[in-house]
Design an enzyme around this catalytic site. Structure first.
Site, PDB file in Angstrom:
ATOM      1  N   LYS A 196     -12.065 -38.003 -27.998  1.00  0.00           N
ATOM      2  CA  LYS A 196     -11.110 -37.032 -28.538  1.00  0.00           C
ATOM      3  C   LYS A 196     -11.302 -36.866 -30.029  1.00  0.00           C
ATOM      4  O   LYS A 196     -11.385 -37.863 -30.747  1.00  0.00           O
ATOM      5  CB  LYS A 196      -9.675 -37.503 -28.260  1.00  0.00           C
ATOM      6  N   GLY A 228      10.400   5.615 -15.569  1.00  0.00           N
ATOM      7  CA  GLY A 228       9.344   6.178 -14.744  1.00  0.00           C
ATOM      8  C   GLY A 228       8.079   6.534 -15.514  1.00  0.00           C
ATOM      9  O   GLY A 228       8.061   6.579 -16.743  1.00  0.00           O
ATOM     10  N   THR A 229       7.011   6.771 -14.740  1.00  0.00           N
ATOM     11  CA  THR A 229       5.696   7.016 -15.345  1.00  0.00           C
ATOM     12  C   THR A 229       5.673   8.332 -16.133  1.00  0.00           C
ATOM     13  O   THR A 229       4.999   8.434 -17.163  1.00  0.00           O
ATOM     14  CB  THR A 229       4.599   7.032 -14.263  1.00  0.00           C
ATOM     15  N   ASN A 254      -3.324   8.616  -4.460  1.00  0.00           N
ATOM     16  CA  ASN A 254      -3.434   8.785  -5.908  1.00  0.00           C
ATOM     17  C   ASN A 254      -3.789   7.447  -6.572  1.00  0.00           C
ATOM     18  O   ASN A 254      -3.109   6.449  -6.366  1.00  0.00           O
ATOM     19  CB  ASN A 254      -2.066   9.280  -6.416  1.00  0.00           C
ATOM     20  N   ARG A 279       7.460  -6.441  -8.578  1.00  0.00           N
ATOM     21  CA  ARG A 279       6.865  -6.971  -7.349  1.00  0.00           C
ATOM     22  C   ARG A 279       6.015  -8.222  -7.592  1.00  0.00           C
ATOM     23  O   ARG A 279       5.643  -8.929  -6.674  1.00  0.00           O
ATOM     24  CB  ARG A 279       6.033  -5.869  -6.656  1.00  0.00           C
ATOM     25  N   GLY A 316       0.899   6.756  -3.747  1.00  0.00           N
ATOM     26  CA  GLY A 316       1.329   8.146  -3.606  1.00  0.00           C
ATOM     27  C   GLY A 316       0.298   8.893  -2.762  1.00  0.00           C
ATOM     28  O   GLY A 316      -0.911   8.724  -2.946  1.00  0.00           O
ATOM     29  N   ASN A 363      -6.576 -46.061 -31.997  1.00  0.00           N
ATOM     30  CA  ASN A 363      -6.390 -45.060 -33.061  1.00  0.00           C
ATOM     31  C   ASN A 363      -4.929 -44.741 -33.354  1.00  0.00           C
ATOM     32  O   ASN A 363      -4.631 -44.033 -34.291  1.00  0.00           O
ATOM     33  CB  ASN A 363      -7.131 -43.768 -32.707  1.00  0.00           C
ATOM     34  N   LEU A 379      -0.352   3.376 -19.389  1.00  0.00           N
ATOM     35  CA  LEU A 379       1.060   3.038 -19.190  1.00  0.00           C
ATOM     36  C   LEU A 379       1.192   1.557 -18.821  1.00  0.00           C
ATOM     37  O   LEU A 379       0.569   1.087 -17.870  1.00  0.00           O
ATOM     38  CB  LEU A 379       1.671   3.896 -18.081  1.00  0.00           C
TER      39      LEU A 379
HETATM   40  C1  UD1 Z   1       1.896   4.684  -9.153  1.00  0.00           C
HETATM   41  C2  UD1 Z   1       1.917   6.177  -8.787  1.00  0.00           C
HETATM   42  C3  UD1 Z   1       1.342   6.323  -7.383  1.00  0.00           C
HETATM   43  C4  UD1 Z   1      -0.075   5.766  -7.338  1.00  0.00           C
HETATM   44  C5  UD1 Z   1      -0.105   4.321  -7.841  1.00  0.00           C
HETATM   45  C6  UD1 Z   1      -1.555   3.906  -8.044  1.00  0.00           C
HETATM   46  C7  UD1 Z   1       3.826   7.218  -9.923  1.00  0.00           C
HETATM   47  C8  UD1 Z   1       5.215   7.723  -9.774  1.00  0.00           C
HETATM   48  N1  UD1 Z   1       3.263   6.678  -8.840  1.00  0.00           N
HETATM   49  O1  UD1 Z   1       2.773   4.009  -8.268  1.00  0.00           O
HETATM   50  O2  UD1 Z   1       1.310   7.705  -7.005  1.00  0.00           O
HETATM   51  O3  UD1 Z   1      -0.591   5.846  -6.024  1.00  0.00           O
HETATM   52  O4  UD1 Z   1       0.576   4.183  -9.089  1.00  0.00           O
HETATM   53  O5  UD1 Z   1      -1.673   2.558  -8.364  1.00  0.00           O
HETATM   54  O6  UD1 Z   1       3.260   7.352 -10.986  1.00  0.00           O
HETATM   55  N2  UD1 Z   1       5.230   2.251 -16.146  1.00  0.00           N
HETATM   56  C9  UD1 Z   1       5.711   2.506 -17.429  1.00  0.00           C
HETATM   57  N3  UD1 Z   1       6.980   2.928 -17.583  1.00  0.00           N
HETATM   58  C10 UD1 Z   1       7.815   3.169 -16.534  1.00  0.00           C
HETATM   59  C11 UD1 Z   1       7.334   2.914 -15.235  1.00  0.00           C
HETATM   60  C12 UD1 Z   1       6.027   2.471 -15.071  1.00  0.00           C
HETATM   61  O7  UD1 Z   1       4.990   2.328 -18.405  1.00  0.00           O
HETATM   62  O8  UD1 Z   1       8.963   3.571 -16.784  1.00  0.00           O
HETATM   63  C13 UD1 Z   1       3.863   1.752 -15.981  1.00  0.00           C
HETATM   64  C14 UD1 Z   1       3.808   0.391 -15.310  1.00  0.00           C
HETATM   65  O9  UD1 Z   1       3.852  -0.649 -16.277  1.00  0.00           O
HETATM   66  C15 UD1 Z   1       2.473   0.418 -14.571  1.00  0.00           C
HETATM   67  C16 UD1 Z   1       2.242   1.908 -14.309  1.00  0.00           C
HETATM   68  O10 UD1 Z   1       3.144   2.613 -15.135  1.00  0.00           O
HETATM   69  O11 UD1 Z   1       1.420  -0.101 -15.336  1.00  0.00           O
HETATM   70  C17 UD1 Z   1       2.442   2.299 -12.865  1.00  0.00           C
HETATM   71  O12 UD1 Z   1       3.741   1.904 -12.443  1.00  0.00           O
HETATM   72  P1  UD1 Z   1       3.982   1.248 -11.017  1.00  0.00           P
HETATM   73  O13 UD1 Z   1       5.417   0.967 -10.889  1.00  0.00           O
HETATM   74  O14 UD1 Z   1       3.025   0.174 -10.764  1.00  0.00           O
HETATM   75  O15 UD1 Z   1       3.651   2.511 -10.070  1.00  0.00           O
HETATM   76  P2  UD1 Z   1       3.238   2.474  -8.527  1.00  0.00           P
HETATM   77  O16 UD1 Z   1       4.447   2.268  -7.713  1.00  0.00           O
HETATM   78  O17 UD1 Z   1       2.102   1.560  -8.309  1.00  0.00           O
HETATM   79 CA    CA Z   2       1.013   0.102  -9.590  1.00  0.00          CA
END
Ligand code: UD1
Ligand code: CA
Length: 485
Positions: A370, A97-98, A189, A35, A159, A405, A28
């Site tokens: 160069k 979201g993830t 996690n 941040r 998490g 040059n 993902l």
């Molecule tokens: C996430 C986990 C958390 C874990 C942590 C570990 C979730 C909800 N939470 O939190 O439990 O402890 O990672 O590092 O999964 N992304 C997408 N699409 C989206 C949102 C995110 O592709 O809509 C991708 C982001 O680009 C990133 C990854 O998912 O690479 C994780 O997203 P991020 O926002 O960093 O999650 P955390 O808050 O770190």
């Molecule tokens: Ca992360």
């Protein structure tokens, strides 16, 4: 550039459909990474010269034996440009979201894979061995999902893993949604999971976005699986460091320090001397042959390779360059150039792009070169500039000599034959040629070709005015007497 097409809200690279394999890896990388406070997408930020997501792609490829799927969205075109065909792309048009990100890949995974490994593009320290271990753990336990967990010194932001009996996980609670009891849990996690494909696809439609962020969390799949009587197990990482995720620039620096140390360790174990690892910065992919010594405050970047028995540094930057054997380089900068065996550079030399320094040549003491080739055994020192030129073998380019040059609009070339001697403070006004074994007298401004073996003198003749100083002084004394005090 990979070819993508759209279907069911997502898209994927051509050539995937129809291929059958048991374990897919899904990375993902669609989120902006707010941040990081950056214009640039988080996963393209570099760790030791490579986008952080490239490390994850490599690990996933090694552990599953095939090209991973990458979910992209924010700045998707930049990701494709940076990574080319290293991954198969799935688009998540809006970042909800993830869990939502994983949903986008479902149409391309269904019916083709038994297992789906999900990873995040911001976790570059994970090793293929640990990922394979997680896949093995899932198979051994017969669980529907295995999660790589760890216990960091500071669990803030991760998490929390709420365990049921034994190694079973009841649920994962996001930091921002956690209450005091859950926040007290030190096991977190990593965001690295191995799912039974069928169990995952059954659970995804049941995800809800009723949390503080209003997002679909992949972590909620675990409680859904539990409710369906399917087992989720924790697999605690042997090395917690590997699970570190990058959310902000402090973590970027921390992770970079770990990768940097791994690169240096590998080089030292392969026979390279690194005087001071703490002040040596070497990008991933730089190659250095054994018995070369890297002295302090040295930066080796991009696709650079260095041969055997060289001494590089102190205080040297080499970018995208090829260095032969037994070369010495100190206090210098080399960009996109090639230096052949036994040549020496520095102190304080600058090779700008497109320069080739021949065997045994000596470049030093404030020389700038160069887009030029310098033949074997030639010497260029003492405040010189050579641009857009070809120098033959054994050329002596003396102190303060330069090639002129640039005429303000265009660049022109200078050709100097083997064995030529260019005296001090010579201007070679290009385009111009100096033949083999020719001599150019010090202080000359050369605008015309110098034939082989000839001496060129292009300067005012010296005239001496005998007694001039005394005469001048007596004139000044007379003038002083007449001036009123
Ligand atoms: C996430 C986990 C958390 C874990 C942590 C570990 C979730 C909800 N939470 O939190 O439990 O402890 O990672 O590092 O999964 N992304 C997408 N699409 C989206 C949102 C995110 O592709 O809509 C991708 C982001 O680009 C990133 C990854 O998912 O690479 C994780 O997203 P991020 O926002 O960093 O999650 P955390 O808050 O770190
Ligand atoms: Ca992360």
């Amino acid at each position: 550039m990979p070819f993508c097409y759209n279907s069911m809200g997502g898209s994927i690279s051509k050539g995937v459909r129809g291929s059958v394999a048991s374990t897919a890896a899904l990375i993902l990388a669609a989120g902006q990474g707010t941040r990081m406070k950056s214009e640039r997408l988080k996963v393209l930020h570099e760790v030791c010269g490579r986008p952080m997501v490239e490390y994850v792609i490599e690990t996933a490829q090694k552990a599953t034996g095939q090209k991973p799927f990458l979910v992209i969205g924010y700045q998707a075109e930049s990701v494709k440009e940076a990574l080319g065909d290293k991954a198969l792309y799935v688009t998540q048009t809006v970042q909800k979201g993830t869990g939502h990100a994983v949903m986008q890949a479902v149409p391309y995974l269904t019916g083709k894979y038994d297992e789906v490994v999900v990873l995040y593009g911001d976790c570059p320290l994970l090793s293929p061995k640990s990922l394979s271990g997680l896949i093995e753990h899932k198979r051994r336990t017969g669980a529907s999902c295995a999660v790589l967990t760890f216990r960091p010194d500071d669990p803030h932001g991760y998490g929390r893993v709420v365990r049921a009996e034994g190694d079973r996980i009841a649920r994962i609670v996001e930091h921002r949604d956690a209450g005091p009891t859950e926040l007290a849990i030190d096991e977190v996690n990593s965001g690295i999971y191995c799912f039974d494909a069928g169990a995952l696809f059954d659970a995804l439609p049941l995800l809800r976005d009723d949390n503080t962020r209003g997002e679909f969390y992949i972590t909620d799949v675990l409680s859904i699986l539990n409710q369906a009587g399917r087992a989720c197990v924790a697999c605690e990482a042997e090395n917690a460091e590997e699970c570190m995720g990058i959310n902000d620039r402090r973590a970027l620096a921390e992770v970079s320090a770990v990768v940097r140390r791994r690169i240096l360790d590998d080089l030292m174990l392969s026979g390279v001397t690194v005087d001071d690892p703490a002040s040596t910065f070497i990008d991933a992919g730089v190659e250095i042959a054994p018995d070369t010594r890297i002295m302090p405050h040295t930066f080796l970047k991009g696709k650079t390779s260095i041969g055997r028995c060289c001494v590089v540094g102190p205080q040297t930057l080499i970018d995208e360059s090829i260095i032969g054997d037994a070369v010495t380089i100190s206090f210098s900068v080399i960009e996109k150039s090639r230096v052949e065996d036994r040549a020496s550079l520095g102190p304080f030399s600058h090779l700008r792009p497109g320069s080739v320094i021949g065997e045994d040549a000596q470049i030093g003491n404030y020389a700038e070169i160069k887009n030029s080739s310098i033949g074997r055994g030639s010497k260029i020192h003492h405040h010189t500039y050579v641009g857009d030129s070809s120098l033959g073998e054994r050329v002596n380019f003396s102190a303060g000599a330069i090639t002129v040059n640039y005429d303000g609009q265009r660049k022109h070339r200078t050709d100097i034959g083997d064995g030529a001697f260019i005296g001090c403070n010579v201007n070679l006004v290009a385009p111009v040629k100096v033949g083999r074994d020719a001599f150019v007298a010090a202080g000359s401004t050369v605008t015309d070709e110098v034939p082989s073996g000839a001496l060129a003198i292009a300067r005012e003749r010296q005239t001496n005015k005998e007694g001039w100083v005394a005469k001048k002084r007596s004139q000044s004394d007379e003038a002083g007497k007449k001036t009123p005090q």
